[in-house]
Structures are given as C-alpha cells and as structure tokens.
Design a protein around this motif. Structure first.
Motif, PDB file in Angstrom:
ATOM      1  N   VAL A 167       0.855  -1.191   0.000  1.00 48.26           N
ATOM      2  CA  VAL A 167       0.000   0.000   0.000  1.00 48.26           C
ATOM      3  C   VAL A 167       0.895   1.245   0.000  1.00 48.26           C
ATOM      4  CG1 VAL A 167      -1.766   1.308   1.249  1.00 48.26           C
ATOM      5  CG2 VAL A 167      -1.819  -1.204   1.267  1.00 48.26           C
ATOM      6  N   ALA A 168       0.667   2.153  -0.937  1.00 48.12           N
ATOM      7  CA  ALA A 168       1.432   3.405  -0.947  1.00 48.12           C
ATOM      8  C   ALA A 168       1.237   4.100   0.398  1.00 48.12           C
ATOM      9  CB  ALA A 168       0.957   4.304  -2.086  1.00 48.12           C
ATOM     10  N   TRP A 169       2.340   4.406   1.075  1.00 43.23           N
ATOM     11  CA  TRP A 169       2.221   4.944   2.441  1.00 43.23           C
ATOM     12  C   TRP A 169       1.425   6.233   2.484  1.00 43.23           C
ATOM     13  CZ3 TRP A 169       4.071   9.759   3.612  1.00 43.23           C
ATOM     14  CH2 TRP A 169       5.023  10.328   2.745  1.00 43.23           C
ATOM     15  N   GLN A 170       1.496   7.019   1.405  1.00 46.45           N
ATOM     16  CA  GLN A 170       0.763   8.288   1.385  1.00 46.45           C
ATOM     17  C   GLN A 170      -0.749   8.067   1.459  1.00 46.45           C
ATOM     18  OE1 GLN A 170       2.992   7.237  -0.880  1.00 46.45           O
ATOM     19  NE2 GLN A 170       4.351   8.885  -1.581  1.00 46.45           N
ATOM     20  N   ALA A 171      -1.206   6.907   0.933  1.00 45.82           N
ATOM     21  CA  ALA A 171      -2.641   6.604   0.950  1.00 45.82           C
ATOM     22  C   ALA A 171      -3.127   6.214   2.342  1.00 45.82           C
ATOM     23  CB  ALA A 171      -2.948   5.479  -0.036  1.00 45.82           C
ATOM     24  N   CYS A 172      -2.188   5.978   3.266  1.00 47.78           N
ATOM     25  CA  CYS A 172      -2.553   5.617   4.637  1.00 47.78           C
ATOM     26  C   CYS A 172      -2.777   6.839   5.519  1.00 47.78           C
ATOM     27  CB  CYS A 172      -1.454   4.747   5.260  1.00 47.78           C
ATOM     28  SG  CYS A 172      -1.184   3.166   4.419  1.00 47.78           S
ATOM     29  N   ILE A 173      -2.412   8.011   5.034  1.00 49.47           N
ATOM     30  CA  ILE A 173      -2.536   9.219   5.839  1.00 49.47           C
ATOM     31  C   ILE A 173      -3.996   9.680   5.860  1.00 49.47           C
ATOM     32  CG2 ILE A 173      -1.742  11.579   6.165  1.00 49.47           C
ATOM     33  CD1 ILE A 173       0.425   9.403   6.465  1.00 49.47           C
ATOM     34  N   ASP A 174      -4.510   9.862   7.051  1.00 47.02           N
ATOM     35  CA  ASP A 174      -5.906  10.285   7.214  1.00 47.02           C
ATOM     36  C   ASP A 174      -5.952  11.795   7.407  1.00 47.02           C
ATOM     37  OD1 ASP A 174      -8.510  10.784   7.966  1.00 47.02           O
ATOM     38  OD2 ASP A 174      -8.684   8.997   9.211  1.00 47.02           O
ATOM     39  N   HIS A 175      -6.294  12.495   6.335  1.00 48.95           N
ATOM     40  CA  HIS A 175      -6.353  13.963   6.377  1.00 48.95           C
ATOM     41  C   HIS A 175      -7.718  14.473   6.822  1.00 48.95           C
ATOM     42  CE1 HIS A 175      -2.441  14.649   4.451  1.00 48.95           C
ATOM     43  NE2 HIS A 175      -2.749  13.676   3.621  1.00 48.95           N
ATOM     44  N   ARG A 176      -8.697  13.563   6.973  1.00 48.66           N
ATOM     45  CA  ARG A 176     -10.062  14.027   7.177  1.00 48.66           C
ATOM     46  C   ARG A 176     -10.632  13.750   8.561  1.00 48.66           C
ATOM     47  NH1 ARG A 176     -10.502  11.730   1.785  1.00 48.66           N
ATOM     48  NH2 ARG A 176     -11.628   9.936   2.622  1.00 48.66           N
ATOM     49  N   THR A 177     -10.026  12.851   9.307  1.00 48.73           N
ATOM     50  CA  THR A 177     -10.548  12.539  10.633  1.00 48.73           C
ATOM     51  C   THR A 177      -9.900  13.441  11.671  1.00 48.73           C
ATOM     52  OG1 THR A 177     -10.919  10.226  10.019  1.00 48.73           O
ATOM     53  CG2 THR A 177     -10.872  10.751  12.372  1.00 48.73           C
TER      54      THR A 177
END
Length: 256
Positions: free
Chosen positions: A212-222
């Motif tokens: 999984v691309a690590w950037q896709a794991c970042i939760d910017h919305r919660t």
C-alpha cells in the motif's frame, strides 16, 4: 552509530510520531517497485522481536477489555495470532474477528463484524478496541463509524484510507484503471463529512510499505487522528515489535 544499530536489533524502537501530516505528499499511485520487492525481506521483522523482548515486556498492563484483531486482505485469521498472544500476556481479552480469512468483501464484513461486536460488547458490558491490518483497518474504521458507542479505540497499520486499489501493488498487478476507486473515494469523503469517526484513532504507516502506498494511509479528514510512522514492510508489520509497542501503548490509554 549506536542508536541505529540498537534500532536494527529491536532494542530501540524506530517508530516516531508524525505530527504534521498535512505537509506530507499526496498519493500518486501504487508503491514503487523497489518497495514491493522489499517485501521479500518481511520475515526479517520477526528477528527484531528477540531484541525487543525487554521493552515489549515493560509495556503497560492491560485492563482486560476486549480487543478484536482484523486480518488484512487474503490473510488468514491466524496471521494475527502472535500479536493477540502478546496482548493476552499483557492482560487484554484479545480475540480474532471470527470469520477466518479476509476474502476482500468489506461491505459484507462491516455488517457481520458490527453484529458480532455488538453481541460481544453487550456480553462484556463495556466497549471494545479494534486493531486492523491493511484492509482489516478499513473494516475497523467503518465499524467504529457506525457504532462509536461500542468501540473504545481503533488502531490501524498499513491501512489505505484513500483511493482504494489504485494505490496498492494489487491494483497495479490487475491493471485497475482507478475509475471504481475514484467513486469509492468520493463515497469515503462523503462519509467522513457526514459521519466522521469519533473514537480515538491511531494510524500507523511505513515508507517501506510495498503493498500500500504509504501516502494513501494518511488520514487527512478525521479530526484528531494520530499518525505514527514505523519502518517495516507491509507484510512484516504483523510481527514488527514497534507496531506491537504502539498497539500496546495506545490500548492502555483511556478510551472515549
């Protein structure tokens, strides 16, 4: 040189808080090929457990509350057995999710895990914590979104929160165009806006993740989501002592 060596052997943790996630790059596609090839080294993560034994043993004791562990895509329930055993040694009532291998149907699995969790929480008389690996974390997040009263805390590792398969090596292998994933991302944004996750949430990611691309794991919305960076392959996270340490520490903290 001493500190990197101690971290390499597991005596020291390589996990670190990632406070300014807004400054991190947005995902652009699947993880790079070098990272995917690096997954071949995943078994080496278990070797660090030996050096990490003293600090793992010194983790805060559990209070006995229920912890449900959810496996990743195509992973058998047995994949989380080492972590669950460790959590039981700390004093938690650690359990598998009860449905065997995660076959990759999150909509169905959110429904059935929600039903099972409500029964377990009703029996225990207090909320449970959810720990999810990869797609298991997606399921944990959605169960917590639906039933915050039944969930004390959520901890995920290697879990994509944006873009679906478009940002995974699986998507690359199967030639996913991203159309379906764009639609799922729109749904996810709508859910986060209308019904945000309200329980304490810890997100672990690794720049060495080759699935999984690590950037896709970042939760910017919660709002209030905590991010912790580890240094592990995706497959190796299940036996990475730094992941275990973070899980143990967060479970010992007060819930909602």
């Amino acid at each position: 040189m001493r500190t990197p060596l101690l971290a390499l052997t597991g005596l020291r943790s390589r996990a670190r808080a990632a406070d300014d996630v807004d400054a991190l790059a947005a995902p652009a596609g699947p993880p790079p090929t070098w990272a995917t090839l690096g997954e071949l080294a995943s078994p080496l993560a278990a070797a660090r457990l030996v050096g990490a034994l003293p600090r793992l043993a010194a983790a805060p004791r559990g209070d006995g509350h229920l912890v449900v562990d959810i496996p990743g895509w195509r992973a058998p329930e047995l994949s989380g057995a080492p972590l669950r055993r460790y959590l039981r040694l700390l004093g938690y009532d650690a359990s598998g999710w009860g449905f065997g291998t995660n076959t990759g149907d999150p909509r169905r699995d959110v429904e059935r895990l929600s039903a099972r969790l409500l029964d377990l929480v009703d029996e225990a008389g207090r909320p449970a914590s959810l720990v999810g690996w990869s797609l298991g974390g997606v399921i944990a997040r959605e169960v917590a979104r639906r039933h915050p009263e039944a969930v004390r805390r959520v901890v995920t590792y290697g879990t994509p929160v944006a873009g679906g398969a478009a940002y995974t090596s699986i998507g690359r292998a199967y030639g996913r165009s991203g159309g379906v994933d764009a639609a799922s991302e729109t749904v996810a944004r709508r859910l986060d806006a209308r019904s945000p996750i309200s329980v304490p949430l810890t997100v672990m990611f690794s720049r060495r993740d080759g699935i999984v691309a690590w950037q896709a794991c970042i939760d910017h919305r919660t709002s209030g989501a905590e991010h912790v960076e580890v240094s592990s392959t995706h497959i190796g996270m299940g036996v990475d002592p730094d992941v275990w340490s973070v899980v143990a520490d967060r479970l010992a903290r007060p819930g909602t």
